[in-house]
Scaffold this motif. Structure first.
Motif: not given
Length: 312
Positions: A273, A149, A239-240, A208-209, A269-270, A276-277, A236-237
């Motif tokens: 994330g 994160a 997210a998005g 990281d996705c 987590v979304d 972070r973007f 977490w994996d």
């Protein structure tokens, strides 16, 4: 950065990778750039070795910190490879250690030929992530809680963006700061996470996705790019990845006797994330394509629940 400056940065990374590879005993006569975004990825041909050189970094990143993260990635990838998990492994031709050259930190990986004609199917890839989570569950290496994160990165980015109204609307930046006041304590402290989401266990996760980081090799798909490996919830994996990706994960998890994704944690987590973007927009001077991505940020972010539905 201008196109000329970007080209110079890439050339510097290639030169450093070639020099480091030759120092390690590799024959390198035809280096070829495979990828160039946050890192420059170079095939050190004819050696079957790929160097990944970190180039786009926050201002506070130092070589020691980069090496710590790279060492964790190498250790995990080697551990998974030794147990038969389909990953891109560290190169067996050089020591599995970060190498620093010309002020840049890099790692060396086995070259795997890519099936470039195959279009990625991210929903199908999400359905493969339970396999990876099952493989990672017993990893004995020491990992930090939700290091992926990058709370310092978010802190710093939200401060720096105050000087860049060209990258983010001030109202959106204000929302980001208010969301981070709620989300930050959960990200930083494992005990706070446990109180917020009781019963949600933590385990080693990709960070990281992984649905986006499945490499289409000509000899089969491989999990790749573990540079953000962390201890966290499996959500977490995901997210998005969206509802279709989450449903694909749940189907495979249920088939394997693993738990389905918790929707409250997934919203959390979304939200992290997305922050972070937002914070990554502060790197746009180093990576202009982030400025282009900023144009789509409002339509993606504004409809999302504030702070993932947490109230602090």
């Amino acid at each position: 950065m201008t196109p000329e400056q970007l080209a110079d940065r890439t050339a510097r990374a290639v030169d450093a990778a070639v020099r480091a590879g030759r120092t390690l005993g590799l024959t390198v006569t035809e280096p070829r750039v495979l990828h160039d975004v946050f890192s420059v990825v170079v095939h050190l041909a004819p050696a079957p070795v790929v160097a990944r050189v970190l180039t786009v970094l926050p201002h506070y990143a130092d070589l020691a910190g980069q090496a710590r993260r790279q060492r964790a990635e190498l250790d995990l990838a080697r551990w998974l490879a030794d147990r038969g998990t389909p990953v891109i492994p560290p190169s067996p031709l050089v020591p599995a250690e970060p190498v620093q050259c010309d002020g840049l930190s890099m790692t060396f990986w086995q070259f795997v030929a890519e099936d470039a004609d195959r279009e990625p199917d991210y929903v199908a890839n999400a359905g493969r992530v339970p396999e990876l989570h099952a493989a990672m569950r017993d990893y004995p290496g020491e990992l930090s809680y939700l290091s992926a994160a990058e709370p310092r990165f978010i802190d710093d980015g939200l401060v720096r963006l105050a000087d860049h109204p060209d990258l983010i609307d001030p109202a959106d930046l204000d929302r980001a700061r208010r969301e981070w006041q709620i989300l930050g304590p959960v990200v930083r402290d494992r005990a706070t996470f446990a109180r917020t989401f009781p019963g949600i266990e933590l385990q080693p996760v990709h960070g990281d996705c992984p649905a986006v980081n499945i490499f289409p090799g000509v000899d089969g798909d491989r999990y790749a790019d573990f540079e953000m490996v962390t201890l966290g919830p499996v959500e977490w994996d995901l997210a998005g990845v969206g509802p279709d990706g989450a449903a694909a994960y749940d189907r495979e998890a249920q088939r394997r006797g693993m738990r389905r994704l918790d929707r409250d944690v997934l919203r959390f987590v979304d939200a992290v994330g997305m922050l972070r973007f937002v914070a990554a927009l502060a790197l746009a001077p180093q990576l202009p394509l982030l400025a282009e991505a900023a144009r789509t940020l409002p339509e993606q972010w504004r409809p999302m629940p504030f702070a993932g539905g947490l109230t602090g």
